[in-house]
Design an enzyme around this catalytic site. Sequence first.
Site, PDB file in Angstrom:
ATOM      1  N   ARG A   1     -25.004 -20.950  81.911  1.00 29.89           N
ATOM      2  CA  ARG A   1     -25.040 -21.939  83.055  1.00 29.89           C
ATOM      3  C   ARG A   1     -24.675 -22.064  84.517  1.00 29.89           C
ATOM      4  NH1 ARG A   1     -27.266 -22.336  78.943  1.00 29.89           N
ATOM      5  NH2 ARG A   1     -26.541 -23.395  77.055  1.00 29.89           N
TER       6      ARG A   1
ATOM      7  N   SER B   1     -23.027 -31.249  76.191  1.00 32.96           N
ATOM      8  CA  SER B   1     -21.809 -30.597  76.005  1.00 32.96           C
ATOM      9  C   SER B   1     -20.810 -30.506  77.294  1.00 32.96           C
ATOM     10  CB  SER B   1     -22.201 -29.018  75.803  1.00 32.96           C
ATOM     11  OG  SER B   1     -22.696 -29.023  74.201  1.00 32.96           O
TER      12      SER B   1
ATOM     13  N   GLU C   1     -18.880 -28.010  81.702  1.00 33.02           N
ATOM     14  CA  GLU C   1     -20.157 -27.610  82.192  1.00 33.02           C
ATOM     15  C   GLU C   1     -20.993 -28.753  82.932  1.00 33.02           C
ATOM     16  OE1 GLU C   1     -22.640 -26.333  78.702  1.00 33.02           O
ATOM     17  OE2 GLU C   1     -24.161 -27.407  79.511  1.00 33.02           O
TER      18      GLU C   1
HETATM   19  C1  LIG Z   1     -27.830 -35.352  74.698  1.00 31.71           C
HETATM   20  C2  LIG Z   1     -28.014 -34.138  75.733  1.00 31.71           C
HETATM   21  C3  LIG Z   1     -28.254 -32.910  75.167  1.00 31.71           C
HETATM   22  C4  LIG Z   1     -28.174 -31.749  75.790  1.00 31.71           C
HETATM   23  N1  LIG Z   1     -28.334 -30.502  75.553  1.00 31.71           N
HETATM   24  C5  LIG Z   1     -28.452 -29.506  76.079  1.00 31.71           C
HETATM   25  C6  LIG Z   1     -28.755 -28.341  75.603  1.00 31.71           C
HETATM   26  O1  LIG Z   1     -29.065 -28.106  74.591  1.00 31.71           O
HETATM   27  N2  LIG Z   1     -28.991 -27.140  76.483  1.00 31.71           N
HETATM   28  C7  LIG Z   1     -28.260 -27.242  77.894  1.00 31.71           C
HETATM   29  O2  LIG Z   1     -28.555 -26.323  78.544  1.00 31.71           O
HETATM   30  N3  LIG Z   1     -28.139 -28.402  78.464  1.00 31.71           N
HETATM   31  C8  LIG Z   1     -28.124 -29.618  77.388  1.00 31.71           C
HETATM   32  N4  LIG Z   1     -27.819 -30.720  78.088  1.00 31.71           N
HETATM   33  C9  LIG Z   1     -27.392 -30.803  79.513  1.00 31.71           C
HETATM   34  C10 LIG Z   1     -28.432 -31.079  80.377  1.00 31.71           C
HETATM   35  O3  LIG Z   1     -29.862 -31.768  79.832  1.00 31.71           O
HETATM   36  C11 LIG Z   1     -29.081 -29.588  81.106  1.00 31.71           C
HETATM   37  O4  LIG Z   1     -28.148 -29.253  81.979  1.00 31.71           O
HETATM   38  C12 LIG Z   1     -30.261 -30.107  82.239  1.00 31.71           C
HETATM   39  O5  LIG Z   1     -30.748 -28.578  82.449  1.00 31.71           O
HETATM   40  C13 LIG Z   1     -29.842 -30.831  83.553  1.00 31.71           C
HETATM   41  O6  LIG Z   1     -31.052 -31.339  84.210  1.00 31.71           O
HETATM   42  P1  LIG Z   1     -31.164 -32.505  84.798  1.00 31.71           P
HETATM   43  O7  LIG Z   1     -32.183 -32.783  85.607  1.00 31.71           O
HETATM   44  O8  LIG Z   1     -30.517 -33.691  84.015  1.00 31.71           O
HETATM   45  O9  LIG Z   1     -29.973 -32.240  86.023  1.00 31.71           O
HETATM   46  P2  LIG Z   1     -28.996 -33.538  86.471  1.00 31.71           P
HETATM   47  O10 LIG Z   1     -27.957 -34.008  85.468  1.00 31.71           O
HETATM   48  O11 LIG Z   1     -29.698 -34.333  87.502  1.00 31.71           O
HETATM   49  O12 LIG Z   1     -28.175 -32.488  87.673  1.00 31.71           O
HETATM   50  C14 LIG Z   1     -27.439 -31.358  87.143  1.00 31.71           C
HETATM   51  C15 LIG Z   1     -27.034 -30.494  88.376  1.00 31.71           C
HETATM   52  O13 LIG Z   1     -28.363 -29.787  88.577  1.00 31.71           O
HETATM   53  C16 LIG Z   1     -28.673 -30.071  90.137  1.00 31.71           C
HETATM   54  N5  LIG Z   1     -30.199 -30.437  90.307  1.00 31.71           N
HETATM   55  C17 LIG Z   1     -30.892 -31.041  89.631  1.00 31.71           C
HETATM   56  N6  LIG Z   1     -32.082 -30.873  89.999  1.00 31.71           N
HETATM   57  C18 LIG Z   1     -32.138 -30.023  90.956  1.00 31.71           C
HETATM   58  C19 LIG Z   1     -33.092 -29.436  91.915  1.00 31.71           C
HETATM   59  N7  LIG Z   1     -34.491 -29.695  91.717  1.00 31.71           N
HETATM   60  N8  LIG Z   1     -32.729 -28.545  92.549  1.00 31.71           N
HETATM   61  C20 LIG Z   1     -31.267 -27.872  92.805  1.00 31.71           C
HETATM   62  N9  LIG Z   1     -30.471 -28.557  91.870  1.00 31.71           N
HETATM   63  C21 LIG Z   1     -30.993 -29.504  91.297  1.00 31.71           C
HETATM   64  C22 LIG Z   1     -27.762 -31.410  90.357  1.00 31.71           C
HETATM   65  O14 LIG Z   1     -27.552 -31.421  91.888  1.00 31.71           O
HETATM   66  C23 LIG Z   1     -26.746 -31.151  89.729  1.00 31.71           C
HETATM   67  O15 LIG Z   1     -25.712 -30.564  90.267  1.00 31.71           O
HETATM   68  C24 LIG Z   1     -27.613 -31.867  77.360  1.00 31.71           C
HETATM   69  C25 LIG Z   1     -27.541 -33.076  77.609  1.00 31.71           C
HETATM   70  C26 LIG Z   1     -27.311 -34.466  77.040  1.00 31.71           C
HETATM   71  C27 LIG Z   1     -27.273 -35.755  77.639  1.00 31.71           C
END
Ligand SMILES: Cc1cc2nc3c(=O)[nH]c(=O)nc-3n(C[C@H](O)[C@H](O)[C@H](O)COP(=O)(O)OP(=O)(O)OC[C@H]3O[C@@H](n4cnc5c(N)ncnc54)[C@H](O)[C@@H]3O)c2cc1C
Length: 306
Positions: free
Chosen positions: A176, A226, A296
């Site tokens: 992560r 998580s 996380e």
């Molecule tokens: C129901 C559910 C299940 C999930 N299951 C998992 C799982 O199995 N495994 C897992 O790893 N995660 C899981 N997650 C967490 C999440 O989906 C991941 O961490 C995902 O990678 C976050 O991506 P996002 O685009 O939604 O990021 P955001 O929530 O929009 O942002 C998260 C972070 O990333 C940064 N960010 C976003 N886009 C960029 C970019 N283009 N450049 C630089 N920084 C950026 C943001 O500034 C922020 O700090 C889950 C979440 C939910 C709600």
Amino acid sequence: MHKDDILKELESIVPKEIIKVDEPLKRYTYTETGGQADYYLSPTQNEHVQAIVHFAYTNDIPITYLGNGSNIIIREGGIRGIVISLLQLDYIDVSDDAIISGSGAAIIDVSRTARDYALTGLEFACGIPGSIGGAVFMNAGAYGGEVKDCIDYALCVNNKGDLITLTNKELELDYRNSIVQKAHLVVLEAAFTLAPGVKKEIQAKMDDLTERRESKQPLEYPSCGSVFQRPPGHFAGKLIQDSNLQGYRIGGVEVSKKHAGFMVNVGKGTATDYEDLIHYVQKTVKEKFDVELHPEVRIIGEHPTD
Ligand SMILES: Cc1cc2nc3c(=O)[nH]c(=O)nc-3n(C[C@H](O)[C@H](O)[C@H](O)COP(=O)(O)OP(=O)(O)OC[C@H]3O[C@@H](n4cnc5c(N)ncnc54)[C@H](O)[C@@H]3O)c2cc1C
């Protein structure tokens, strides 16, 4: 710089249509929490991102990046400065065994595209609700797979607005974690190298993972997945469960009864409720098991003033 002047400057470097002022952010987060962004921009081209980042850098304006909002809690006081949503950069291109996608593409869609082209390696991502940029930032992973296993390179922009390409190794992908976090970069594009596979087998693996996810996770409620990282030698969910915290609620946010590692918004929960519940769970687990839980989920923005 005065607020109106910032707007004028922004309008001179990117199309007006992509700029919103005082935009409520709760509509962009999975937890359904968050105050307003001073400026919320949704660029449709890499050059826009570069221009905005350069402008922010030269004028000392804070900048925040947002993907699909699935791993973020934004406080009710909102975010000062510029918020860039990368979701409009959502192309997915396939050639031979490689997939190149914009940072705003959903990693679920990229995983499905890989399946459609009988490419194996991204099945683990078939239920992760993030964007490609967020997945690289977090080195997202599930069921034994992670971004690190298949990413070839990422095209990024540094804090001055310069383009840089980082290889798998240079991305410093870890549990992560990534250089994108450490160096406050923004991801514009990522390339994945996959292996030829059998479509039916890829689909079967995705079906299995989907079933496992749906049976264990409270997907019917808003959440951020998580909440805590896996502490060395333990599972956060098990520690929380063994602390009898499932169903414990603060305001509108509850430790999920279905999966102790999740906190669900069961009705008008706020970012403050989330933070208070996170602190309560951390304190309880520390007292009971002497284990520190580290979030996380990213918690950002200003605390509410009243
Ligand atoms: C129901 C559910 C299940 C999930 N299951 C998992 C799982 O199995 N495994 C897992 O790893 N995660 C899981 N997650 C967490 C999440 O989906 C991941 O961490 C995902 O990678 C976050 O991506 P996002 O685009 O939604 O990021 P955001 O929530 O929009 O942002 C998260 C972070 O990333 C940064 N960010 C976003 N886009 C960029 C970019 N283009 N450049 C630089 N920084 C950026 C943001 O500034 C922020 O700090 C889950 C979440 C939910 C709600």
